[in-house]
Design a protein around this motif. Structure first.
Motif, short mmCIF file in Angstrom:
data_model
loop_
_atom_site.label_atom_id
_atom_site.label_comp_id
_atom_site.label_asym_id
_atom_site.label_seq_id
_atom_site.Cartn_x
_atom_site.Cartn_y
_atom_site.Cartn_z
N ALA A 206 -4.84 60.79 -4.33
CA ALA A 206 -5.34 60.69 -3.70
C ALA A 206 -4.86 59.85 -2.17
N THR A 207 -4.59 58.72 -2.55
CA THR A 207 -4.58 57.86 -1.65
C THR A 207 -2.60 58.22 -1.16
N ALA A 208 -1.80 59.15 -1.63
CA ALA A 208 -0.91 59.71 -1.36
C ALA A 208 -1.35 60.25 -0.39
N LYS A 209 -1.72 60.77 -0.37
CA LYS A 209 -2.27 61.71 0.27
C LYS A 209 -2.46 61.16 2.21
N LEU A 210 -3.69 60.25 1.86
CA LEU A 210 -4.13 59.10 2.93
C LEU A 210 -2.25 58.77 3.53
N TRP A 211 -2.01 58.67 2.21
CA TRP A 211 -0.56 57.76 3.36
C TRP A 211 0.30 58.50 4.05
N SER A 212 -0.14 59.76 3.12
CA SER A 212 1.23 60.64 3.68
C SER A 212 0.09 61.46 5.47
N GLU A 213 -0.54 61.29 5.67
CA GLU A 213 -1.65 62.09 6.28
C GLU A 213 -1.37 60.83 7.65
N SER A 214 -1.35 59.85 7.24
CA SER A 214 -0.67 58.63 8.04
C SER A 214 0.52 58.24 8.60
N ILE A 215 1.02 58.38 7.89
CA ILE A 215 2.64 58.31 8.14
C ILE A 215 3.31 59.65 9.38
N ARG A 216 2.24 60.85 8.94
CA ARG A 216 2.48 62.09 10.34
C ARG A 216 1.59 61.29 11.66
N GLN A 217 0.44 60.68 11.51
CA GLN A 217 -0.13 60.53 12.68
C GLN A 217 0.25 59.57 13.02
N VAL A 218 1.51 58.27 12.48
CA VAL A 218 1.76 57.65 13.03
C VAL A 218 3.15 57.47 13.88
N LYS A 219 3.47 58.72 13.17
CA LYS A 219 4.63 59.41 13.96
C LYS A 219 4.88 60.20 15.12
N GLN A 220 3.28 60.32 16.00
CA GLN A 220 3.14 61.42 16.58
C GLN A 220 2.73 59.89 17.41
N PHE A 221 2.53 59.05 17.28
CA PHE A 221 2.47 57.91 18.16
C PHE A 221 2.94 57.66 18.74
N GLY A 222 4.51 57.70 17.91
CA GLY A 222 5.78 57.75 17.95
C GLY A 222 6.49 56.34 17.97
N TYR A 223 5.83 55.72 17.14
CA TYR A 223 6.79 54.80 15.69
C TYR A 223 7.55 55.85 15.37
N THR A 224 8.36 55.03 14.73
CA THR A 224 9.70 55.54 13.66
C THR A 224 9.87 54.82 12.41
N HIS A 225 9.69 53.34 12.86
CA HIS A 225 9.57 52.71 10.78
C HIS A 225 8.49 52.31 10.63
N LEU A 226 8.26 50.65 9.85
CA LEU A 226 7.16 49.94 9.63
C LEU A 226 7.19 49.10 10.85
N LYS A 227 8.32 48.66 10.83
CA LYS A 227 8.87 47.19 11.84
C LYS A 227 7.95 47.56 13.09
N ASP A 228 7.90 49.01 13.56
CA ASP A 228 7.10 49.45 14.46
C ASP A 228 5.98 48.70 14.86
#
Length: 241
Positions: free
Chosen positions: A210-232
Protein backbone atom coordinates in the motif's frame (compact mmCIF):
# COMPACT_ATOMS: atom_id res chain seq x y z
CA UNK A 1 5.84 5.84 45.58
CA UNK A 2 9.60 5.30 45.64
CA UNK A 3 9.13 1.53 45.35
CA UNK A 4 6.78 2.02 42.36
CA UNK A 5 9.36 4.21 40.60
CA UNK A 6 12.09 1.67 41.34
CA UNK A 7 10.02 -1.18 39.89
CA UNK A 8 9.23 0.90 36.81
CA UNK A 9 12.94 1.64 36.33
CA UNK A 10 13.86 -2.05 36.65
CA UNK A 11 11.21 -3.01 34.09
CA UNK A 12 12.52 -0.41 31.65
CA UNK A 13 16.13 -1.47 32.08
CA UNK A 14 15.21 -5.16 31.79
CA UNK A 15 13.37 -4.44 28.59
CA UNK A 16 16.19 -2.28 27.32
CA UNK A 17 18.81 -4.98 27.67
CA UNK A 18 16.62 -8.02 27.02
CA UNK A 19 17.80 -9.63 23.78
CA UNK A 20 16.14 -13.00 23.35
CA UNK A 21 15.46 -12.17 19.72
CA UNK A 22 18.55 -10.04 19.16
CA UNK A 23 21.45 -12.47 19.45
CA UNK A 24 24.66 -10.99 18.08
CA UNK A 25 26.03 -12.19 14.75
CA UNK A 26 29.33 -14.06 14.76
CA UNK A 27 29.77 -15.39 11.20
CA UNK A 28 32.72 -13.47 9.62
CA UNK A 29 31.28 -13.99 6.11
CA UNK A 30 28.03 -12.33 7.13
CA UNK A 31 29.91 -9.46 8.73
CA UNK A 32 32.04 -9.03 5.60
CA UNK A 33 28.91 -8.91 3.45
CA UNK A 34 27.34 -6.23 5.64
CA UNK A 35 30.52 -4.12 5.56
CA UNK A 36 30.77 -4.43 1.76
CA UNK A 37 27.15 -3.39 1.48
CA UNK A 38 27.78 -0.31 3.63
CA UNK A 39 30.63 0.73 1.34
CA UNK A 40 28.39 0.30 -1.72
CA UNK A 41 25.66 2.42 -0.12
CA UNK A 42 28.13 5.25 0.57
CA UNK A 43 29.23 5.24 -3.09
CA UNK A 44 25.70 5.52 -4.46
CA UNK A 45 24.28 9.01 -5.02
CA UNK A 46 20.53 8.43 -5.20
CA UNK A 47 19.74 12.15 -5.14
CA UNK A 48 20.66 12.64 -8.80
CA UNK A 49 19.18 9.43 -10.25
CA UNK A 50 16.24 10.29 -12.57
CA UNK A 51 12.92 9.22 -11.08
CA UNK A 52 12.30 6.79 -13.95
CA UNK A 53 15.51 4.95 -13.06
CA UNK A 54 15.34 5.25 -9.28
CA UNK A 55 15.20 1.85 -7.58
CA UNK A 56 13.87 1.71 -4.04
CA UNK A 57 12.59 -0.90 -1.62
CA UNK A 58 9.40 0.07 0.17
CA UNK A 59 9.15 -1.64 3.54
CA UNK A 60 7.07 -1.84 6.69
CA UNK A 61 7.53 -3.43 10.09
CA UNK A 62 5.08 -4.58 12.72
CA UNK A 63 6.31 -4.16 16.28
CA UNK A 64 5.22 -4.76 19.85
CA UNK A 65 5.10 -1.02 20.54
CA UNK A 66 6.85 2.27 19.79
CA UNK A 67 9.98 2.23 21.95
CA UNK A 68 12.77 -0.20 20.96
CA UNK A 69 15.08 1.13 23.67
CA UNK A 70 12.49 0.19 26.29
CA UNK A 71 12.10 -3.40 25.16
CA UNK A 72 9.74 -3.20 22.19
CA UNK A 73 10.83 -5.37 19.28
CA UNK A 74 10.18 -6.07 15.61
CA UNK A 75 7.69 -8.86 14.94
CA UNK A 76 7.60 -8.93 11.12
CA UNK A 77 9.20 -7.19 8.13
CA UNK A 78 7.59 -6.84 4.71
CA UNK A 79 8.98 -5.17 1.58
CA UNK A 80 8.47 -4.77 -2.16
CA UNK A 81 10.85 -3.46 -4.84
CA UNK A 82 10.12 -0.56 -7.17
CA UNK A 83 11.72 1.08 -10.20
CA UNK A 84 10.48 4.58 -10.83
CA UNK A 85 6.72 4.49 -10.31
CA UNK A 86 6.48 0.79 -11.18
CA UNK A 87 5.87 -1.69 -8.37
CA UNK A 88 7.71 -4.96 -8.98
CA UNK A 89 5.06 -7.19 -7.44
CA UNK A 90 7.07 -10.35 -8.10
CA UNK A 91 9.94 -9.02 -5.94
CA UNK A 92 8.68 -9.09 -2.36
CA UNK A 93 10.09 -9.97 1.04
CA UNK A 94 8.28 -11.09 4.16
CA UNK A 95 9.38 -12.73 7.39
CA UNK A 96 8.32 -13.06 10.97
CA UNK A 97 11.08 -12.87 13.58
CA UNK A 98 11.73 -15.42 16.32
CA UNK A 99 10.72 -14.70 19.87
CA UNK A 100 9.77 -17.02 22.71
CA UNK A 101 7.33 -14.34 23.87
CA UNK A 102 4.09 -13.65 22.08
CA UNK A 103 2.82 -10.13 21.44
CA UNK A 104 0.34 -8.55 23.79
CA UNK A 105 -3.33 -9.37 23.34
CA UNK A 106 -3.85 -5.90 21.88
CA UNK A 107 -1.07 -6.29 19.30
CA UNK A 108 -2.15 -9.82 18.41
CA UNK A 109 -5.68 -8.58 17.77
CA UNK A 110 -4.38 -5.65 15.71
CA UNK A 111 -1.86 -7.57 13.58
CA UNK A 112 -2.99 -11.19 13.70
CA UNK A 113 0.55 -12.18 14.72
CA UNK A 114 0.62 -15.00 17.28
CA UNK A 115 3.23 -16.55 19.54
CA UNK A 116 2.90 -19.78 17.51
CA UNK A 117 4.11 -17.91 14.43
CA UNK A 118 7.03 -16.31 16.24
CA UNK A 119 8.47 -19.39 17.97
CA UNK A 120 9.03 -21.10 14.59
CA UNK A 121 10.37 -17.99 12.82
CA UNK A 122 14.10 -17.44 12.11
CA UNK A 123 16.17 -15.27 14.47
CA UNK A 124 16.48 -11.60 13.66
CA UNK A 125 20.15 -11.81 12.62
CA UNK A 126 19.15 -14.23 9.82
CA UNK A 127 16.12 -12.15 8.86
CA UNK A 128 18.19 -8.97 8.68
CA UNK A 129 20.84 -10.65 6.54
CA UNK A 130 18.19 -11.92 4.12
CA UNK A 131 16.50 -8.51 4.12
CA UNK A 132 19.74 -6.69 3.25
CA UNK A 133 20.48 -9.21 0.52
CA UNK A 134 17.04 -8.43 -0.86
CA UNK A 135 17.51 -4.65 -0.58
CA UNK A 136 21.11 -4.44 -1.77
CA UNK A 137 22.24 -0.82 -1.96
CA UNK A 138 18.81 0.55 -2.90
CA UNK A 139 17.29 3.32 -0.82
CA UNK A 140 14.44 2.38 1.48
CA UNK A 141 11.00 4.01 1.57
CA UNK A 142 8.57 3.93 4.49
CA UNK A 143 5.49 5.77 5.70
CA UNK A 144 6.30 7.80 8.84
CA UNK A 145 9.82 6.44 8.52
CA UNK A 146 11.07 7.57 11.95
CA UNK A 147 9.37 4.52 13.46
CA UNK A 148 11.10 2.12 11.07
CA UNK A 149 14.42 3.92 11.36
CA UNK A 150 14.70 3.76 15.14
CA UNK A 151 13.78 0.07 15.23
CA UNK A 152 16.20 -0.80 12.42
CA UNK A 153 19.01 1.10 14.13
CA UNK A 154 18.34 -0.71 17.38
CA UNK A 155 18.00 -4.16 15.80
CA UNK A 156 21.08 -3.65 13.63
CA UNK A 157 23.26 -2.84 16.59
CA UNK A 158 22.01 -5.61 18.87
CA UNK A 159 21.84 -8.35 16.23
CA UNK A 160 24.68 -7.40 13.87
CA UNK A 161 26.81 -5.02 15.95
CA UNK A 162 26.85 -2.60 13.01
CA UNK A 163 25.32 0.81 12.38
CA UNK A 164 22.30 1.20 10.13
CA UNK A 165 23.47 2.88 6.91
CA UNK A 166 20.57 2.71 4.45
CA UNK A 167 18.89 5.94 3.47
CA UNK A 168 15.18 5.89 4.34
CA UNK A 169 12.90 8.18 2.37
CA UNK A 170 9.61 9.12 3.98
CA UNK A 171 6.51 9.16 1.79
CA UNK A 172 5.75 12.66 3.08
CA UNK A 173 8.98 13.79 1.40
CA UNK A 174 7.09 13.84 -1.92
CA UNK A 175 3.56 14.58 -0.71
CA UNK A 176 4.74 17.76 1.03
CA UNK A 177 5.66 19.10 -2.40
CA UNK A 178 2.66 17.83 -4.36
CA UNK A 179 0.03 18.55 -1.66
CA UNK A 180 1.41 21.09 0.85
CA UNK A 181 -0.80 21.54 3.86
CA UNK A 182 -2.98 18.56 3.04
CA UNK A 183 -3.05 17.54 6.70
CA UNK A 184 -3.01 13.77 6.21
CA UNK A 185 -1.02 11.60 8.61
CA UNK A 186 -1.86 7.90 8.79
CA UNK A 187 -1.45 5.39 6.01
CA UNK A 188 -5.21 4.84 6.13
CA UNK A 189 -5.84 8.53 5.50
CA UNK A 190 -3.50 8.58 2.52
CA UNK A 191 -4.97 5.39 1.10
CA UNK A 192 -8.48 6.84 1.39
CA UNK A 193 -7.38 10.08 -0.28
CA UNK A 194 -5.69 8.34 -3.22
CA UNK A 195 -8.20 5.50 -3.50
CA UNK A 196 -5.60 2.88 -2.61
CA UNK A 197 -6.92 -0.48 -1.48
CA UNK A 198 -4.94 -2.17 1.29
CA UNK A 199 -5.68 -5.88 1.31
CA UNK A 200 -4.72 -6.41 4.97
CA UNK A 201 -3.97 -3.48 7.26
CA UNK A 202 -1.27 -4.02 9.89
CA UNK A 203 0.31 -6.85 7.90
CA UNK A 204 3.87 -5.81 7.10
CA UNK A 205 3.85 -6.94 3.46
CA UNK A 206 0.39 -5.59 2.62
CA UNK A 207 1.19 -2.27 4.30
CA UNK A 208 4.45 -2.13 2.33
CA UNK A 209 2.55 -2.69 -0.92
CA UNK A 210 0.00 0.00 0.00
CA UNK A 211 2.88 2.36 0.81
CA UNK A 212 4.47 1.49 -2.55
CA UNK A 213 1.24 2.48 -4.30
CA UNK A 214 1.33 5.80 -2.45
CA UNK A 215 4.99 6.32 -3.43
CA UNK A 216 4.14 5.42 -7.04
CA UNK A 217 1.35 7.99 -7.19
CA UNK A 218 3.60 10.61 -5.61
CA UNK A 219 6.39 9.92 -8.13
CA UNK A 220 3.95 10.45 -11.01
CA UNK A 221 2.80 13.72 -9.52
CA UNK A 222 6.26 15.19 -8.83
CA UNK A 223 7.22 14.36 -12.41
CA UNK A 224 4.15 16.27 -13.59
CA UNK A 225 5.37 19.20 -11.49
CA UNK A 226 8.61 19.10 -13.48
CA UNK A 227 10.93 17.51 -10.93
CA UNK A 228 13.38 15.01 -12.38
CA UNK A 229 15.16 13.58 -9.32
CA UNK A 230 15.23 13.68 -5.51
CA UNK A 231 17.65 16.61 -5.43
CA UNK A 232 15.01 18.76 -7.14
CA UNK A 233 12.54 17.88 -4.42
CA UNK A 234 15.02 18.59 -1.62
CA UNK A 235 15.72 22.00 -3.16
CA UNK A 236 12.02 22.83 -3.38
CA UNK A 237 11.36 21.74 0.21
CA UNK A 238 14.20 23.99 1.40
CA UNK A 239 12.54 26.93 -0.38
CA UNK A 240 9.19 26.16 1.25
CA UNK A 241 10.59 26.31 4.80
Amino acid sequence: MVMHQLLQFVRQMTGRFHSDAYASISDPKQLAYIRDLHREIKKRDVLHIPFDELRVVVFDIETTGFYPYKGDRILTIGAVKMKGDHILNENTFYSAIYSDRGPSEEIEKLTGITKEQLVVAPPIRDVLQRFYQFVGSDALVAHHSSHEKQFMKHANWLALRTAFHHRILDTSFLTEVTHPGLGLHTLDEYCDYYGIINQQRHHALHDAIATAKLWSESIRQVKQFGYTHLKDVYTQLAKMK
